[in-house]
Scaffold this active site. Structure first.
Site, PDB file in Angstrom:
ATOM      1  N   ASP A  12       0.895  -1.440   0.049  1.00 12.22           N
ATOM      2  CA  ASP A  12      -0.005  -0.182   0.001  1.00 12.22           C
ATOM      3  C   ASP A  12       0.866   1.290   0.008  1.00 12.22           C
ATOM      4  O   ASP A  12       0.419   2.256   0.515  1.00 12.22           O
ATOM      5  CB  ASP A  12      -0.895   0.045   1.174  1.00 12.22           C
ATOM      6  N   LYS A  15       2.247   2.348  -4.999  1.00 15.23           N
ATOM      7  CA  LYS A  15       3.127   1.581  -6.435  1.00 15.23           C
ATOM      8  C   LYS A  15       2.330   1.964  -7.304  1.00 15.23           C
ATOM      9  O   LYS A  15       2.627   2.070  -8.645  1.00 15.23           O
ATOM     10  CB  LYS A  15       3.355   0.115  -6.036  1.00 15.23           C
ATOM     11  N   GLY A  39      -3.969  -4.358  -4.563  1.00 11.88           N
ATOM     12  CA  GLY A  39      -5.252  -3.452  -4.894  1.00 11.88           C
ATOM     13  C   GLY A  39      -4.275  -2.280  -5.467  1.00 11.88           C
ATOM     14  O   GLY A  39      -3.942  -1.459  -4.437  1.00 11.88           O
ATOM     15  N   HIS A  40      -4.169  -1.988  -6.570  1.00 15.20           N
ATOM     16  CA  HIS A  40      -3.303  -0.923  -7.059  1.00 15.20           C
ATOM     17  C   HIS A  40      -4.441   0.306  -7.692  1.00 15.20           C
ATOM     18  O   HIS A  40      -5.031  -0.014  -8.728  1.00 15.20           O
ATOM     19  CB  HIS A  40      -2.527  -1.319  -8.198  1.00 15.20           C
ATOM     20  N   GLN A 218       2.205  -6.084  -3.352  1.00 16.72           N
ATOM     21  CA  GLN A 218       2.285  -6.005  -1.630  1.00 16.72           C
ATOM     22  C   GLN A 218       3.891  -5.358  -1.303  1.00 16.72           C
ATOM     23  O   GLN A 218       4.242  -4.351  -2.159  1.00 16.72           O
ATOM     24  CB  GLN A 218       2.474  -7.749  -1.075  1.00 16.72           C
TER      25      GLN A 218
HETATM   26  P1  IMP Z   1      -2.637 -12.679   2.063  1.00 16.22           P
HETATM   27  O1  IMP Z   1      -1.941 -12.209   0.768  1.00 16.22           O
HETATM   28  O2  IMP Z   1      -4.090 -12.388   1.615  1.00 16.22           O
HETATM   29  O3  IMP Z   1      -2.458 -14.035   2.264  1.00 16.22           O
HETATM   30  O4  IMP Z   1      -2.673 -11.852   3.352  1.00 16.22           O
HETATM   31  C1  IMP Z   1      -1.349 -11.985   3.900  1.00 16.22           C
HETATM   32  C2  IMP Z   1      -0.907 -10.886   4.684  1.00 16.22           C
HETATM   33  O5  IMP Z   1      -0.548  -9.756   3.516  1.00 16.22           O
HETATM   34  C3  IMP Z   1      -2.134 -10.031   5.302  1.00 16.22           C
HETATM   35  O6  IMP Z   1      -1.699  -9.334   6.477  1.00 16.22           O
HETATM   36  C4  IMP Z   1      -2.547  -8.995   4.229  1.00 16.22           C
HETATM   37  O7  IMP Z   1      -3.147  -7.870   5.021  1.00 16.22           O
HETATM   38  C5  IMP Z   1      -1.361  -8.650   3.654  1.00 16.22           C
HETATM   39  N1  IMP Z   1      -1.519  -8.213   2.207  1.00 16.22           N
HETATM   40  C6  IMP Z   1      -1.652  -8.729   1.234  1.00 16.22           C
HETATM   41  N2  IMP Z   1      -1.710  -8.390  -0.042  1.00 16.22           N
HETATM   42  C7  IMP Z   1      -1.550  -6.703   0.410  1.00 16.22           C
HETATM   43  C8  IMP Z   1      -1.485  -5.707  -0.260  1.00 16.22           C
HETATM   44  O8  IMP Z   1      -1.590  -5.690  -1.449  1.00 16.22           O
HETATM   45  N3  IMP Z   1      -1.236  -4.586   0.568  1.00 16.22           N
HETATM   46  C9  IMP Z   1      -1.113  -4.678   1.620  1.00 16.22           C
HETATM   47  N4  IMP Z   1      -1.137  -5.679   2.443  1.00 16.22           N
HETATM   48  C10 IMP Z   1      -1.436  -6.922   1.664  1.00 16.22           C
END
Ligand code: IMP
Length: 435
Positions: A12, A15, A39-40, A218
């Site tokens: 977040d 990017k 989520g971009h 991420q």
């Molecule tokens: P998962 O990727 O859905 O398995 O989530 C694992 C961890 O990564 C959690 O803490 C999510 O909130 C975090 N996370 C996954 N994708 C994002 C992202 O695009 N932005 C911020 N945090 C993310």
């Protein structure tokens, strides 16, 4: 010269906008890890786009977009996302390539994600990402190429559903029922919509003469190997994931530039250690001013001061050539701004980012304090408008990291940014001019 853009914090970082901006100068844009957990958000001409699976650079109609082998792809969501963008007059399917080796995210991965969360909360996005990678590494995954062979696909899904059913019953004491035909039919329906995009993307990337921008999703601190394990995502969201995720040899990246994106403060969503987290009214103010609510899940983000120990970890392990600093304006008007330069655990001081969760959970930030600035930096596009006190803050960060801040992003809009340093190509301003 190819460019790699990575999140340097817990995701977040903004990017989306940076990739959107820089991909104007690239011909191919690639996503190579993660899935719809990303989520971009991009604002183009006042229109808001949130991309979860497509490379953000696809919003530029001259680009070829690649979904590479390291991604886990929810085809139903992908088709939905494509149709949404196409409904706004931007063609996608005639310039999208999807790796035949990418793994699929299917409905039962999401069920499993929810069940795993019940047992030990990570705070996932519930998009089925962890379970899709789990079954990939258990050598049970369904790949995009399997959709070409219906019998094979059917038998993989049947095997997966039996496995998940048994797991649900025996480990979680929960009933699980999903019909093989339903899962297969839904997947095949989506497949029909995009099948002409499927190809060997490694071979395409290896042989193309076009300039390429690689979009990390991420952030580095969510990387499964170098992040705050186990509170991480299930892919290598740092530069470590590039080779395996794209299917390109490591030396392919030897001449690329690596840019990390960081906010001027820190946020994270979900559970896990966050040494500089502010649970008080300052944290609340950062959340409100920064509109810190998740683009994928809408969850409020945890907020805190910039953590340079963590950011240096990202600079070093990604080999970052420079940083793009976003959301400096959120700090406008703060009387005092703090930045973490070390961690204290009992009587020991740590300057390096520890692997141990026990240490990270106990880490007390050691802060350097800065006087804030009163002027607004929102939307500024000229480096002469950066307040002196903000510049002190920026230069301290650069010195600490040993890497230049190459750009400031000053609002979500595409055209609101300032180049500070020439490192990619053809930028006019050098940071020495600014001092
Ligand atoms: P998962 O990727 O859905 O398995 O989530 C694992 C961890 O990564 C959690 O803490 C999510 O909130 C975090 N996370 C996954 N994708 C994002 C992202 O695009 N932005 C911020 N945090 C993310």
């Amino acid at each position: 010269m190819n460019l790699v853009i990575l999140g340097a914090q817990w995701g977040d970082e903004g990017k989306g906008k940076i990739v959107d901006l820089l991909s104007a100068e690239y011909e191919v844009v690639v996503r190579y890890q993660g899935g719809s957990n990303a989520g971009h958000t991009v604002m183009v001409n006042g229109q808001k786009f949130i991309l979860h699976l497509l490379p953000t650079g696809i919003l530029h109609t001259h680009t070829v977009g690649v979904i590479a082998q390291g991604m886990v792809v929810d085809l139903e969501l992908l088709v939905e996302e494509i149709k949404q963008i196409e409904s706004k007059g931007i063609s996608v399917r005639d310039r999208l390539l999807i790796s035949d080796r990418a793994h699929l995210v299917l409905p039962y991965h999401k069920t499993l994600d929810a069940l795993l969360e019940k047992r030990g909360k990570i705070g996932t996005t519930l998009r089925g990402i962890g379970p899709a990678y789990m079954l990939k590494y258990a050598r049970k995954g369904a790949r995009v190429c399997d959709l070409w062979d219906k019998d094979r696909f059917y038998s993989i899904i049947k095997d997966n559903l039996e496995f998940v059913e048994e797991l649900c019953k025996k480990v979680y004491c929960e009933d699980f029922q999903m019909k093989v035909d339903e899962v297969v039919d839904r997947a095949l329906e989506s497949f029909e919509e995009i099948k002409h995009c499927i190809t060997d993307t490694s071979s395409y990337l290896l042989n193309t003469k076009k300039s390429i921008l690689f979009e990390g999703a991420q952030g580095t601190l969510l990387d499964v190997d170098i992040g705050t394990y186990p509170y991480v995502t299930s892919s290598n969201s740092s530069a470590l994931g590039l080779s395996a995720g794209t299917g390109l040899p490591p030396k392919f990246f030897s001449n690329a530039k690596f840019i990390g994106v960081s906010k001027a403060y820190a946020t994270r969503v979900g559970e896990g250690p966050f040494p500089t987290e502010l649970k008080d009214e300052v944290g609340q103010l950062l959340r409100e001013k920064g509109k810190e609510y998740g683009a994928t899940t809408g969850r409020p983000r945890r907020c805190g001061w910039l953590d340079l120990v963590a950011l240096k970890h990202a600079v070093d392990l990604n080999g970052l050539d420079g940083i793009v600093l976003t959301k400096l304006d959120v700090l406008d008007g703060f009387g005092e701004i703090k930045v973490c330069t070390a961690y204290r655990v009992e009587d020991k001081v740590f300057k390096n980012f520890p692997a141990s969760l026990s240490l990270l959970e106990k880490a007390q930030p050691v802060y350097e304090c800065f006087e804030g600035w009163k002027e607004s930096t929102y939307g500024i596009t000229n480096y002469k408008d950066i307040p002196e006190k903000a510049m002190n803050y920026i230069q301290f960060i650069e010195r600490f990291l040993g890497a230049p801040i190459v750009m400031l992003s000053t609002s979500p809009e595409r055209d609101k940014y300032i180049w500070l340093s020439e490192i990619i190509h053809g930028r006019k301003v050098a940071s020495s001019d600014i001092c």
